[in-house]
Scaffold this active site. Structure first.
Site, PDB file in Angstrom:
ATOM      1  N   TYR A  39       2.851  10.830  -7.700  1.00  0.00           N
ATOM      2  CA  TYR A  39       3.457   9.819  -8.827  1.00  0.00           C
ATOM      3  C   TYR A  39       2.376   9.765  -9.770  1.00  0.00           C
ATOM      4  O   TYR A  39       1.164  10.098  -9.783  1.00  0.00           O
ATOM      5  CB  TYR A  39       3.573   8.749  -8.037  1.00  0.00           C
ATOM      6  CG  TYR A  39       2.417   7.785  -7.618  1.00  0.00           C
ATOM      7  CD1 TYR A  39       1.783   7.909  -6.548  1.00  0.00           C
ATOM      8  CD2 TYR A  39       2.158   6.520  -8.097  1.00  0.00           C
ATOM      9  CE1 TYR A  39       0.436   7.304  -6.190  1.00  0.00           C
ATOM     10  CE2 TYR A  39       1.075   5.866  -7.974  1.00  0.00           C
ATOM     11  CZ  TYR A  39       0.272   6.016  -7.036  1.00  0.00           C
ATOM     12  OH  TYR A  39      -0.960   5.291  -6.584  1.00  0.00           O
ATOM     13  N   ARG A  58      -2.765  15.414 -14.867  1.00  0.00           N
ATOM     14  CA  ARG A  58      -3.224  14.863 -13.385  1.00  0.00           C
ATOM     15  C   ARG A  58      -1.920  15.131 -12.634  1.00  0.00           C
ATOM     16  O   ARG A  58      -2.244  15.831 -11.406  1.00  0.00           O
ATOM     17  CB  ARG A  58      -3.826  13.383 -13.461  1.00  0.00           C
ATOM     18  CG  ARG A  58      -4.104  13.039 -11.956  1.00  0.00           C
ATOM     19  CD  ARG A  58      -4.631  11.869 -11.837  1.00  0.00           C
ATOM     20  NE  ARG A  58      -3.858  10.751 -12.105  1.00  0.00           N
ATOM     21  CZ  ARG A  58      -4.151   9.311 -12.292  1.00  0.00           C
ATOM     22  NH1 ARG A  58      -5.316   9.050 -12.101  1.00  0.00           N
ATOM     23  NH2 ARG A  58      -3.065   8.453 -12.620  1.00  0.00           N
ATOM     24  N   HIS A 108       8.923  19.612   9.431  1.00  0.00           N
ATOM     25  CA  HIS A 108       7.480  19.382   8.789  1.00  0.00           C
ATOM     26  C   HIS A 108       7.320  20.587   7.684  1.00  0.00           C
ATOM     27  O   HIS A 108       6.695  20.281   6.528  1.00  0.00           O
ATOM     28  CB  HIS A 108       6.310  19.264   9.777  1.00  0.00           C
ATOM     29  CG  HIS A 108       6.370  18.055  10.577  1.00  0.00           C
ATOM     30  ND1 HIS A 108       7.454  17.530  11.356  1.00  0.00           N
ATOM     31  CD2 HIS A 108       5.388  17.158  10.662  1.00  0.00           C
ATOM     32  CE1 HIS A 108       7.231  16.343  11.759  1.00  0.00           C
ATOM     33  NE2 HIS A 108       6.013  15.913  11.795  1.00  0.00           N
ATOM     34  N   LYS A 153      -2.755  12.630  -6.434  1.00  0.00           N
ATOM     35  CA  LYS A 153      -2.029  11.380  -6.455  1.00  0.00           C
ATOM     36  C   LYS A 153      -0.679  11.284  -5.608  1.00  0.00           C
ATOM     37  O   LYS A 153       0.326  11.243  -6.289  1.00  0.00           O
ATOM     38  CB  LYS A 153      -2.063  10.798  -7.884  1.00  0.00           C
ATOM     39  CG  LYS A 153      -1.600   9.234  -8.151  1.00  0.00           C
ATOM     40  CD  LYS A 153      -1.723   8.839  -9.447  1.00  0.00           C
ATOM     41  CE  LYS A 153      -1.395   7.613  -9.747  1.00  0.00           C
ATOM     42  NZ  LYS A 153      -2.073   6.695  -9.127  1.00  0.00           N
ATOM     43  N   GLU A 186     -13.700   3.961  -3.453  1.00  0.00           N
ATOM     44  CA  GLU A 186     -13.207   3.531  -4.553  1.00  0.00           C
ATOM     45  C   GLU A 186     -12.189   2.460  -4.057  1.00  0.00           C
ATOM     46  O   GLU A 186     -12.145   2.064  -2.929  1.00  0.00           O
ATOM     47  CB  GLU A 186     -12.007   4.480  -5.225  1.00  0.00           C
ATOM     48  CG  GLU A 186     -11.088   4.921  -4.273  1.00  0.00           C
ATOM     49  CD  GLU A 186     -10.024   6.245  -4.862  1.00  0.00           C
ATOM     50  OE1 GLU A 186      -9.967   6.102  -6.061  1.00  0.00           O
ATOM     51  OE2 GLU A 186      -9.558   6.908  -4.154  1.00  0.00           O
ATOM     52  N   LEU A 211      -9.479   9.395  -6.068  1.00  0.00           N
ATOM     53  CA  LEU A 211      -8.672   9.775  -7.323  1.00  0.00           C
ATOM     54  C   LEU A 211      -9.478   9.562  -8.581  1.00  0.00           C
ATOM     55  O   LEU A 211     -10.039   8.696  -8.853  1.00  0.00           O
ATOM     56  CB  LEU A 211      -7.572   8.751  -7.388  1.00  0.00           C
ATOM     57  CG  LEU A 211      -6.455   9.040  -8.344  1.00  0.00           C
ATOM     58  CD1 LEU A 211      -5.552  10.471  -7.851  1.00  0.00           C
ATOM     59  CD2 LEU A 211      -5.488   7.830  -8.581  1.00  0.00           C
TER      60      LEU A 211
END
Ligand code: PMP
Length: 292
Positions: A39, A58, A108, A153, A186, A211
């Site tokens: 996302y 990104r 999977h 992300k 982070e 990230l």
């Protein structure tokens, strides 16, 4: 009335613009089943996307790391994003976009064939308010329990949600993850920064442990342009508590001073001078983006 008709929230789902509450995806979408998707969240300032190119770069990286196909060309996606902003009449706010590997019988391993799913939503938020943005917030520190590809992300955000909930329960705004070496990685939805006692700006180097925030990159570029000394290096909880200033960066929090870490005051509990300067520069950057 604008060309986009009466106001109601509109979402984009795989080719259709739908009323927000009627928008849905298939129960066997791999995003829903496995968090098999990525996302982006992009700020909208005065109707313009902030740092669109960096977010798209990104996104491209996240998709390629997971071998998920683009659902449409980047050019088409930029048109769809503008449609979603226009149809929701967003002046200031955010656009959210999510791409998953698509629908396939639950198994999977990657399906032999699937079409990537694309959804977009947008929402208005109060316009940038320097006084509000410069208010200090509290953070707590929590153990790092996430997987080792935090550079992607991914929509798999369970550990981030658990961490943010811990922050909320503690009356704080954000939680900083601390790795097994005692170093801060982070925040649950932001990057962590300090200004060391000698005035050096510090944020963790961008590897698989974090990230690489677009706001982080912008602030580093600003520091470079302004001749502010910085180093991309991990720092410990002790370093942070002893720092002259601390702050967080993200698309939705901009550049936010940290007033307390685990209840201990940083910078006397008030926003420090460097973070205040960086916030001013960041506000200018957003205005420049809106003027493009
Ligand atoms: N780290 C994490 C874990 C995040 O979720 C976010 C926000 N998406 C960030 C950092 C900040 O990234 P950005 O500046 O691109 O919003």
């Amino acid at each position: 009335m604008s060309e986009f008709g009466p106001l109601s929230r509109i979402a984009y789902v795989n080719g259709s613009y739908l009323p927000h509450n009627a928008a849905a995806v298939h129960i066997e979408d791999r995003g829903y089943q496995f968090s098999d998707g990525v996302y982006e969240v992009i700020a909208i300032h005065r109707g313009s996307l902030v740092d669109e190119a960096a977010h798209m770069e990104r996104l491209e990286r996240s998709l390629s790391e997971l071998e998920i196909d683009w659902p449409m060309s980047a050019r088409c996606l930029s048109i769809v994003m503008r449609q979603v902003i226009g149809r929701n009449r967003i002046n200031d706010g955010i656009i959210y976009l999510q791409i998953s590997r698509g629908v396939a019988p639950r198994n999977h391993a990657f399906p032999a064939y699937s079409e990537s799913s694309l959804i977009l939503t947008a929402r208005s938020m109060p316009p940038f308010d320097a006084a509000q943005a410069s208010k200090g917030v509290d953070v707590i520190t929590i153990p790092e329990i996430r997987w080792k590809r935090r550079d992607i992300k991914s929509i798999s955000l369970l550990a981030n949600c658990l961490g943010k909930e811990q922050a909320v329960q503690a009356g704080a705004y954000e939680a900083w993850f601390v790795d097994d070496d005692g170093l801060i990685t982070e925040g649950t939805s932001s990057n962590a920064w300090i200004v060391a006692a000698d005035g050096t700006l510090m944020t963790r180097h961008a590897d698989n442990a974090i990230l690489n925030g677009i706001t982080r990159k912008t602030v580093l570029k600003i520091a470079d342009e302004q001749g502010i000394d910085f180093v991309e290096k991990a720092f410990s909880v002790e370093d942070a508590k002893a720092a002259a200033e601390a702050f967080i960066t993200s698309t939705t929090s901009f550049v936010k001073p940290v007033a307390r870490i685990d209840g201990d005051k940083v910078s006397g509990g008030k926003p420090g001078p460097l973070v205040a300067r960086l916030l001013d520069y960041y506000a200018e950057h957003m205005n420049d983006q809106a003027a493009v």
